[in-house]
Scaffold this motif. Structure first.
Motif: not given
Length: 355
Positions: A38, A42, A45, A112, A116, A121, A127, A130
């Motif tokens: 994660t 993030d 992105t 982030r 992000s 989002f 997201r 991904k």
């Protein structure tokens, strides 16, 4: 988790057990992998120069260090009488996976990038997909090996489990005593003893696993004399169990009894005359039904014949009527021709002056 740990203690008890609940450690290790994926997704992105894979190595080290330091700081502040972290510490000892998730959420939020933070989002399907895909990539490439993640999870767990609910705090003065203890420690890894089951878990979960193990052999739930594996119980009870409830074979003719499969012969033997009476009554009703149907069929055939005869009579009447009308029309046509002839004759005579 299995390494013998030697620490210097004031009481001379230098060898510490430190075994942990394997199920909790495994769950925490899975949370670590998801947290890494994660944070990597993030933080990159919308960045065309970076990908989650390109930052994962540095992110892994940073995440592990952050979690260990954050958990240790929390405990140290609580022990030193600093900030009140009582609620967090209770959660850490009783719900360590939720506590770890909270820490990771804080770490991920700090990583982030601007895109992000765009509204919507963070909960978008794109997201989440991904992150899921990157988790699979990390697992396939063995990027953060399970044993390494579990070691990290174990370190965090030992630091936050102040009440020693999920890990063993026992200490010993010799390595032999520690080894002897680990053979009995409630957090030692054991294998399921049920034939066919390959599960392994901490010893404190023996009863929990035994209560759900599909390979556990149990007495039949329908109280027959057989013992059956839990995973086969439903099939046994529904098919081959001699105590399975069945309907009487003569159910359709009137016997509505239900009984265990094993007493079928006894039931049929004891109720032989009753079953014969049911069959006799059914035969009588069947004969009466057949006779009734035959009578109805005869009436239908008779009615059909009458309809056909009536239809034939109607056709004959219509034919005669049509012929009569045709005759009348011909007569009218003939009369009309006679009148036309007379009219022409009169016209001719008028023109010649005879009239």
């Amino acid at each position: 988790m299995e390494n013998l740990e030697c620490t210097v203690g004031k009481d001379g008890l230098n060898f510490q057990c430190n075994l942990c609940d394997s199920d909790v450690v495994h769950s925490m290790a899975e949370i670590l992998l998801r947290g890494l994926a994660t944070a990597s997704v993030d933080s990159t992105t919308g960045d065309i120069f970076k990908s989650p894979s390109s930052v994962a190595i540095g992110m892994k080290s940073e995440l592990a260090e952050y979690l260990i330091q954050r958990s240790m700081t929390l405990v140290r502040e609580a022990v030193d009488g600093g900030e009140d972290h009582s609620e967090q510490l209770i959660k850490a000892s009783t719900m360590p996976t939720e506590f770890l998730s909270d820490l990771i959420d804080g770490f991920v939020a700090s990583k982030r990038n601007l895109l992000s933070h765009v509204s919507g989002f963070l909960s978008s399907e794109t997201r989440l997909n991904k992150i899921k895909d990157f988790i699979q990539k990390l697992e396939m490439e063995n990027f953060w090996a399970p044993d390494v993640r579990e070691a990290t999870a174990g370190t965090i767990l030992k630091s936050i489990d102040m009440k020693c609910i999920i890990h063993c705090p026992e200490r010993f003065d010799t390595q032999d005593k520690l080894a002897e203890h680990r053979n009995l420690c409630r957090f030692r890894i054991v294998n399921c003893k049920n034939d066919g089951c390959l599960a392994s878990f901490s010893a404190n979960h023996i009863e929990k696993h035994d209560s759900v193990c599909p390979f556990k052999v149990l007495p039949c739930e329908q109280l027959c004399e057989q013992h059956v594996m839990r995973c086969e119980m439903d099939r046994h009870c529904a098919s081959v169990c001699p105590m399975k409830l069945i309907n009487c074979p003569f159910y359709q003719v009137g016997c509505e009894s239900a009984f265990p499969q094993c007493v079928l012969d006894k039931h049929c033997s004891e109720r032989l005359q009753i079953h014969l009476m049911y069959i006799l009554e059914l035969t009588t009703r069947h004969d009466a039904f057949v006779n009734d149907m035959n009578q109805r069929l005869h009436l239908l055939e008779k009615a059909q014949s009458l309809n056909e005869l009536s239809g034939a009579l109607d056709n004959r009447t219509l034919t005669l009527t049509a012929k009569e009308q045709e005759a009348k029309i011909k007569k009218l046509e003939q009369d009309l021709k006679v009148q036309e002839t007379k009219l022409k004759k009169l016209e001719s005579e008028f023109k010649s002056g005879k009239v």
